[in-house]
Design a protein around this motif. Structure first.
Motif, PDB file in Angstrom:
ATOM      1  N   ASP A 115     -61.732  -1.558 -95.083  1.00 14.77           N
ATOM      2  CA  ASP A 115     -62.368  -2.645 -95.948  1.00 14.77           C
ATOM      3  C   ASP A 115     -62.911  -3.733 -94.862  1.00 14.77           C
ATOM      4  O   ASP A 115     -62.850  -3.474 -93.857  1.00 14.77           O
ATOM      5  CB  ASP A 115     -61.440  -3.174 -96.977  1.00 14.77           C
ATOM      6  CG  ASP A 115     -60.336  -3.893 -96.301  1.00 14.77           C
ATOM      7  OD1 ASP A 115     -60.332  -3.999 -94.930  1.00 14.77           O
ATOM      8  OD2 ASP A 115     -59.447  -4.507 -96.981  1.00 14.77           O
ATOM      9  N   GLN A 116     -63.299  -4.821 -95.316  1.00 15.03           N
ATOM     10  CA  GLN A 116     -63.939  -5.844 -94.277  1.00 15.03           C
ATOM     11  C   GLN A 116     -63.053  -6.328 -93.463  1.00 15.03           C
ATOM     12  O   GLN A 116     -63.272  -6.817 -92.340  1.00 15.03           O
ATOM     13  CB  GLN A 116     -64.768  -6.723 -95.193  1.00 15.03           C
ATOM     14  CG  GLN A 116     -64.042  -7.555 -96.084  1.00 15.03           C
ATOM     15  CD  GLN A 116     -64.878  -8.278 -96.918  1.00 15.03           C
ATOM     16  OE1 GLN A 116     -66.140  -8.116 -97.041  1.00 15.03           O
ATOM     17  NE2 GLN A 116     -64.530  -9.239 -97.691  1.00 15.03           N
ATOM     18  N   GLN A 117     -61.575  -6.385 -93.868  1.00 13.94           N
ATOM     19  CA  GLN A 117     -60.911  -6.831 -92.804  1.00 13.94           C
ATOM     20  C   GLN A 117     -59.956  -5.683 -92.095  1.00 13.94           C
ATOM     21  O   GLN A 117     -58.942  -5.845 -91.448  1.00 13.94           O
ATOM     22  CB  GLN A 117     -59.632  -7.478 -93.616  1.00 13.94           C
ATOM     23  CG  GLN A 117     -59.755  -8.914 -94.198  1.00 13.94           C
ATOM     24  CD  GLN A 117     -60.587  -8.737 -95.684  1.00 13.94           C
ATOM     25  OE1 GLN A 117     -60.164  -7.951 -96.499  1.00 13.94           O
ATOM     26  NE2 GLN A 117     -61.697  -9.756 -95.807  1.00 13.94           N
ATOM     27  N   ASP A 118     -60.791  -4.513 -91.842  1.00  9.23           N
ATOM     28  CA  ASP A 118     -60.272  -3.172 -91.252  1.00  9.23           C
ATOM     29  C   ASP A 118     -58.955  -2.785 -91.600  1.00  9.23           C
ATOM     30  O   ASP A 118     -57.960  -2.404 -91.068  1.00  9.23           O
ATOM     31  CB  ASP A 118     -60.075  -3.686 -89.496  1.00  9.23           C
ATOM     32  CG  ASP A 118     -61.511  -3.872 -89.059  1.00  9.23           C
ATOM     33  OD1 ASP A 118     -62.442  -3.095 -89.315  1.00  9.23           O
ATOM     34  OD2 ASP A 118     -61.427  -4.618 -88.025  1.00  9.23           O
ATOM     35  N   ARG A 119     -58.748  -2.919 -92.991  1.00  9.49           N
ATOM     36  CA  ARG A 119     -57.463  -2.258 -93.575  1.00  9.49           C
ATOM     37  C   ARG A 119     -57.784  -0.899 -94.027  1.00  9.49           C
ATOM     38  O   ARG A 119     -58.943  -1.126 -94.972  1.00  9.49           O
ATOM     39  CB  ARG A 119     -56.714  -3.399 -94.813  1.00  9.49           C
ATOM     40  CG  ARG A 119     -56.470  -4.700 -94.346  1.00  9.49           C
ATOM     41  CD  ARG A 119     -55.884  -5.625 -95.570  1.00  9.49           C
ATOM     42  NE  ARG A 119     -57.203  -5.756 -96.373  1.00  9.49           N
ATOM     43  CZ  ARG A 119     -57.077  -6.557 -97.430  1.00  9.49           C
ATOM     44  NH1 ARG A 119     -55.879  -7.050 -97.949  1.00  9.49           N
ATOM     45  NH2 ARG A 119     -58.121  -6.584 -98.403  1.00  9.49           N
ATOM     46  N   ARG A 120     -56.860  -0.121 -93.953  1.00  6.04           N
ATOM     47  CA  ARG A 120     -57.153   1.332 -94.327  1.00  6.04           C
ATOM     48  C   ARG A 120     -57.026   1.177 -95.929  1.00  6.04           C
ATOM     49  O   ARG A 120     -55.863   1.042 -96.530  1.00  6.04           O
ATOM     50  CB  ARG A 120     -56.227   2.289 -93.845  1.00  6.04           C
ATOM     51  CG  ARG A 120     -56.283   3.749 -94.105  1.00  6.04           C
ATOM     52  CD  ARG A 120     -55.544   4.633 -93.401  1.00  6.04           C
ATOM     53  NE  ARG A 120     -54.197   4.227 -93.673  1.00  6.04           N
ATOM     54  CZ  ARG A 120     -53.201   3.749 -92.574  1.00  6.04           C
ATOM     55  NH1 ARG A 120     -53.782   3.913 -91.236  1.00  6.04           N
ATOM     56  NH2 ARG A 120     -52.133   3.475 -92.608  1.00  6.04           N
TER      57      ARG A 120
END
Length: 152
Positions: free
Chosen positions: A125-130
């Motif tokens: 996602d946009q927060q670099d969460r898988r």
């Protein structure tokens, strides 16, 4: 990469991992839960850790440079993808794929990346969460479409 390839990689790197951590064969055997005799056989290529043993080594030594170089970073994502075929968790944070990942697509607030070593995919996602990971590109594409539709 499939389970057999994963096991083979871990089997072949076991001695290097042990040496990297400066463990004796006795200590390494104790840590991974096998006899010293079995460890020696694995290191000589005459036996195998099997799936459970390879996962244990990958998880126990996830910070090993040998493991990270062989598998393309932290093995957590890869192990989950191999175990469950397609895996979704609760949006775990990542480092954004700066070393082991190449961007293959971006749609909306989501990025699809492919690991350059194992070749499995993940959506961030946009927060670099898988969001999820899988070896199945069709599954990843379907999931990406669902996520983007939900965004509106």
């Amino acid at each position: 990469m499939n389970r057999i390839e994963f096991i083979t990689i871990i089997d072949n790197k076991l001695r290097l991992i042990r040496n990297e951590k400066d463990f004796t064969q006795d200590k390494m055997a104790e840590i991974i839960g096998v006899s010293k005799k079995t460890l020696v056989q694995i290191e000589k290529g005459r036996s195998s850790l099997g799936w459970t043993g390879a996962v244990a080594v990958a998880v126990l030594f996830k910070d090993s440079d040998i493991i990270q170089m062989a598998l393309g970073g932290n093995p957590h994502d890869l192990v989950l993808s191999l175990a469950f075929n397609s895996y979704e968790d609760n949006y775990e944070p990542t480092l954004g794929g700066k070393i082991w990942w190449k961007h293959t697509e971006q749609r909306g607030n989501y990025i699809v990346q492919q690991n350059i070593i194992s070749q499995h995919y993940r959506i961030l996602d946009q927060q670099d969460r898988r969001v999820c990971s899988s070896f199945d590109l069709a599954y990843i594409q379907k999931r990406l479409t669902e996520l983007c539709e939900r965004e509106g």
